[in-house]
Design a protein around this motif. Structure first.
Motif, short mmCIF file in Angstrom:
data_model
loop_
_atom_site.label_atom_id
_atom_site.label_comp_id
_atom_site.label_asym_id
_atom_site.label_seq_id
_atom_site.Cartn_x
_atom_site.Cartn_y
_atom_site.Cartn_z
N ALA A 139 0.81 -1.22 0.00
CA ALA A 139 0.00 0.00 0.00
C ALA A 139 0.85 1.27 0.00
N ARG A 140 1.95 1.27 0.75
CA ARG A 140 2.81 2.45 0.77
C ARG A 140 3.37 2.72 -0.63
N LEU A 141 3.75 1.65 -1.32
CA LEU A 141 4.24 1.80 -2.70
C LEU A 141 3.14 2.33 -3.61
N VAL A 142 1.93 1.80 -3.43
CA VAL A 142 0.78 2.28 -4.21
C VAL A 142 0.56 3.76 -3.93
N GLY A 143 0.54 4.13 -2.66
CA GLY A 143 0.28 5.52 -2.28
C GLY A 143 1.29 6.49 -2.85
N LYS A 144 2.56 6.14 -2.76
CA LYS A 144 3.61 7.02 -3.28
C LYS A 144 3.52 7.15 -4.80
N SER A 145 3.29 6.03 -5.49
CA SER A 145 3.17 6.07 -6.95
C SER A 145 1.92 6.82 -7.40
N LEU A 146 0.83 6.61 -6.69
CA LEU A 146 -0.42 7.30 -7.01
C LEU A 146 -0.27 8.80 -6.79
N SER A 147 0.44 9.16 -5.74
CA SER A 147 0.71 10.57 -5.45
C SER A 147 1.45 11.23 -6.61
N GLU A 148 2.45 10.53 -7.12
CA GLU A 148 3.21 11.07 -8.26
C GLU A 148 2.34 11.15 -9.51
N LYS A 149 1.56 10.11 -9.76
CA LYS A 149 0.71 10.09 -10.96
C LYS A 149 -0.34 11.20 -10.93
N LEU A 150 -0.95 11.42 -9.76
CA LEU A 150 -2.02 12.41 -9.65
C LEU A 150 -1.53 13.79 -9.23
N ASN A 151 -0.25 13.87 -8.87
CA ASN A 151 0.35 15.12 -8.42
C ASN A 151 -0.39 15.69 -7.20
N ILE A 152 -0.62 14.81 -6.21
CA ILE A 152 -1.22 15.23 -4.95
C ILE A 152 -0.37 14.67 -3.80
N ALA A 153 -0.54 15.24 -2.64
CA ALA A 153 0.27 14.86 -1.48
C ALA A 153 -0.08 13.46 -0.98
N PHE A 154 0.94 12.78 -0.48
CA PHE A 154 0.77 11.47 0.16
C PHE A 154 1.25 11.57 1.60
#
Length: 193
Positions: free
Chosen positions: A16-31
């Motif tokens: 999940a942490r990997l998902v969150g960090k990657s999703l943050s980069e993809k969506l350009n929002i804070a994690f």
């Protein structure tokens, strides 16, 4: 995406942490991961970080009935205040710390639960991401799972990991060959926004 909040709750070792960090980069929002939320909650509430960390340890070592109820209330309030402040600031991804409990009932967040069916990948992630040795990994996974379950029990009647409590449930191992590649999981979550 207007003021969209994503909350990740997870089975330890699911990535999940990997998902969150990657999703943050993809969506350009804070994690904000678990440790980020702990530090912010301590700073904003005036509670010492050591108290919040000790509370986490007590969840594993003590029975819930022996826990200090005033401290439990303070901890939950500190996380609640921090999470509401982050949500009001704009789109973000929050991981654990009861964010799904705290935001329950709101319409502007997506609740995602990640889990794993492959114990080898779970252990591999603990080793490669968490810096845990192979020998320590099984006990660490068990301890952290108990801590997360008890955290939920101390603040709500929600059964952690019960699929109908979440908007999306992802078995991360179905979508990954490499234990650290969460690209497909990130794409699935992003497509659902």
């Amino acid at each position: 995406m207007s003021n969209k909040i994503i909350v990740l709750t997870s089975e330890l070792g699911s990535g999940a942490r990997l998902v969150g960090k990657s999703l943050s980069e993809k969506l350009n929002i804070a994690f904000y991961g678990e440790e980020d939320l702990l530090i912010r909650a301590a700073h904003e509430s005036g509670l010492d970080e050591a108290i919040l960390k000790e509370y986490d340890k007590q969840l594993v070592c003590s029975s819930l009935s022996s826990m200090d109820s005033d401290l439990s209330k303070q901890v939950f309030q500190a996380y609640s205040d921090t999470i509401f402040k982050l949500v009001e600031a704009g789109p973000c991804i929050l991981m654990e710390r009861g964010a799904d409990i705290i935001l329950k009932g709101r319409k502007d967040f997506l609740s995602v639960y990640t889990y794993t069916s492959n114990s080898d990948k779970k252990i591999e992630r603990c080793i490669r991401v968490g810096g845990i040795t192979a020998e320590e990994a099984p006990a660490f996974i068990e301890e952290q799972s108990l801590q997360r379950e008890r955290y939920y029990q101390s603040f709500s009647d929600i059964k952690r990991g019960k699929m109908n409590e979440y908007d999306i449930c992802l078995n991360t191992d179905v979508f990954t060959e490499d234990a650290l590649d969460m690209t497909k999981c990130v794409d699935i979550i992003a497509a659902s926004l």
